[in-house]
Design an enzyme around this catalytic site. Sequence first.
Site, PDB file in Angstrom:
ATOM      1  N   CYS A 119       0.828  -1.211   0.000  1.00 16.44           N
ATOM      2  CA  CYS A 119       0.000   0.000   0.000  1.00 16.44           C
ATOM      3  C   CYS A 119       0.866   1.265   0.000  1.00 16.44           C
ATOM      4  O   CYS A 119       1.392   1.652  -1.028  1.00 16.44           O
ATOM      5  CB  CYS A 119      -0.984  -0.041   1.164  1.00 16.44           C
ATOM      6  SG  CYS A 119      -2.407   1.009   0.874  1.00 16.44           S
ATOM      7  N   HIS A 163      -3.610  -4.984   0.741  1.00 11.96           N
ATOM      8  CA  HIS A 163      -2.979  -5.556   1.945  1.00 11.96           C
ATOM      9  C   HIS A 163      -3.155  -7.069   1.942  1.00 11.96           C
ATOM     10  O   HIS A 163      -4.156  -7.572   2.450  1.00 11.96           O
ATOM     11  CB  HIS A 163      -3.634  -4.988   3.209  1.00 11.96           C
ATOM     12  CG  HIS A 163      -3.348  -3.547   3.443  1.00 11.96           C
ATOM     13  ND1 HIS A 163      -2.347  -3.115   4.272  1.00 11.96           N
ATOM     14  CD2 HIS A 163      -3.934  -2.435   2.957  1.00 11.96           C
ATOM     15  CE1 HIS A 163      -2.327  -1.798   4.276  1.00 11.96           C
ATOM     16  NE2 HIS A 163      -3.285  -1.354   3.491  1.00 11.96           N
ATOM     17  N   GLU A 220      -1.856  -9.181   3.747  1.00 10.32           N
ATOM     18  CA  GLU A 220      -1.787  -9.768   5.092  1.00 10.32           C
ATOM     19  C   GLU A 220      -3.158 -10.023   5.718  1.00 10.32           C
ATOM     20  O   GLU A 220      -3.302 -10.891   6.571  1.00 10.32           O
ATOM     21  CB  GLU A 220      -0.932  -8.884   6.019  1.00 10.32           C
ATOM     22  CG  GLU A 220      -1.507  -7.535   6.408  1.00 10.32           C
ATOM     23  CD  GLU A 220      -1.165  -6.414   5.436  1.00 10.32           C
ATOM     24  OE1 GLU A 220      -0.924  -6.721   4.245  1.00 10.32           O
ATOM     25  OE2 GLU A 220      -1.169  -5.241   5.854  1.00 10.32           O
TER      26      GLU A 220
END
Length: 547
Positions: A380, A513, A515
Site C-alpha cells: 500500500c 494488503h 496480510e
Amino acid sequence: MARYIFVTGGVVSSLGKGLSSASLAYLLQSRGYKVRLRKLDPYLNVDPGTMSPFQHGEVFVTDDGAETDLDLGHYERFSGISAKKSDNITTGKIYSDVLKNEREGKYLGKTVQVIPHITNRIKDFIKKDVAKEDFVICEIGGTVGDIESLPFLEAIRQFSNEVKRKNTLFIHLTLVPYMKASDEIKTKPTQHSVKELRSIGIQPDIIICRSERTIPLDQRKKISLFCNVSIEDVIETVDVKTIYEAPISFNKQKLDDRVLKYFKIKSRKKVNLKPWKKITKLVLKTKNIVNIGIIGKYVELKDAYKSLDEALTHGGIANNLKVNLLRIESDKLKPNQIKEKLKGVSGILIPGGFGKRGTEGKIAAINFARNNKVPFLGICFGMQMAIIEFARNKLNIKKATSSEFGSSKVSVVGLMSEWTKDGKLMRGTDKNLGGTMRLGSYEARLKKDTLICKIYNTQKINERHRHRYEVNINFRKEFEKKGMIFSGLSPDNKLPEIIELNNHPWFIGVQFHPEFKSRPFFSHSSWLLNRVSCIKNYWESEFRHYR
Ligand code: GLN
C-alpha cells in the site's frame, strides 16, 4: 435457534479476550457447529478507522470494507470465517444511529434514553443477520467496571432474559496474579471483578483465569466458592509460548466441553487439534531463521502491524522457517545509515502507512533495495513510496510526491479525482476522514508472465484495500520505459494494483494488503494455496539466496 456466548473481561485489559473467543470458536466449529464471532467496542469513535495505531493497534479491514478492531483478525485467522461489517460495533456508532433516528423523529417525541434506546440498538446488533449459526460469540471490549461498558453489560443482561437464560452463556476472563514476594496466587481481584459483574445482574457461568502459573486446587476452589461457579467451570489459561497453542490449551482445560455441557448438547464430531499441534511444533522448534527488515512509523508498538506479523509467521510456517523481524523506525532512518542498519536482512518490507513523517527514510530504503537487488515488498503506502522513489531517481522528476503530503504539480500518487475527469469519482476531497477510502475487497487483473502472476498462479485476484490515494496512471508510459512493470491493474485499467521491476529478482509493490487474508493453515481453497506458494517463492528462492 442460535445460542449466545458473551465474553467479558475483568481486572485489567489485554488479557486475550479476542484470542480466547477465537480459540473457542475454532473448538466449537471443529466439533461440528456453525459459529459467528462479534465484537462490541465501548469507545466513542464511530469505527477504529481514524484511530492511531499507537492507540489501538492495527485497523483490520474486512472483505465488505469495514474498518474494524484487530480482534476480528484473530477471529478470521482462527475460525477461517471472513468477518463482516456487521460483526463489529462501537458505542460511537450506536449513539450516532440513535441520534440520527431522533433527529428524524423516529422516536415519536419520546425522551431518548440509554435504557431502552441505546440498549435496544445494542441488542439489535447482537442478533442482526443471525440465521443458521449454532453459536454467536460476542466479545465485549474493555473491562468490567469501566463507565463505557455499562450500557453493553446492561444490554446483554436484558438480552439473556429475552432469548432465555438457557440459551445464553456468560464467560468472564480475569487476571489471577502471582505475587512473587509472598509466592502466592491471588484470587481477590477476580472475586471483586465478578462481584462488580453480579451487581449489574450478570452471573458468569464460566470464569477463565489468566495466570502466569498453574492455579493450585485450593485457589480454584476459592474462586468457585466466592464467584458462585462450579469448580469445573473455573478454567485456567496459563501463558502459552505461541498463540497457536491457545486452542490446544483451552481444549485441555475442557472449555469446549463445559460450553456444550452448559447448553446440554453433544459434540457432533471429534475435535481436531492436529493442525494447531503441527504449527505449534514448527513455530517453536524451527532453527532455520530468515531476517526481514520492516521499516515503518509504528514499529515500536507490536500490535500496529498485527496481521502483517501474523502473515509473515504463516509464511515461515509454510516454509519451515522462523521469520525474524528487524523493526526499524522510518523516522529515525537516515540515508547514510541504511547499509549498516539493513546489514544481514534477507528482504525489506515497507508496510502500509499514512502521512509524510518518516517517508524519506522509507524512500531511501527502497532506493537501497532497488539498487542492491535486495528483495523488496511494498504494501500500500510501501508501493506508493516505491513509485515516488522511482520517479525521483529513474525518471528524474526530483519533486515527485504524493498529494497526501500537500498539493503539488508532480503528484505521481494522488487522489484519483485529481486526474480523472469523466470517470466516476470514487472518493471525495471533503474533510470527513472517516469512511472516505477505497475499502475492502477489490479485484485486480494480473499481467501474464509476470512475477506476481506466477506467484498467484492466476490472472484474477481479490484482495483487501484501505487507502485514499492511488498511483497516478497517467505516468504509466514513462515508468514503463525505465523498466517498471504494471503487473496488476483494476479491471477498468485505471488503478495500478501491482508493480514490479524488470531488472530486479524480487521487487514487488502491491496497493492492497495481502496480510489481511493470510491464515495459519490452509485447507483446499485455491486462494489460500496461492498465498502459500506466494510466500514460498518469496522466502525460498529469493530470500535464502541473499541471506
Ligand atoms: N496513506 C496512503 C493512502 O491513503 C496509504 C494507505 C495505506 O498504506 N493503507 O492511500
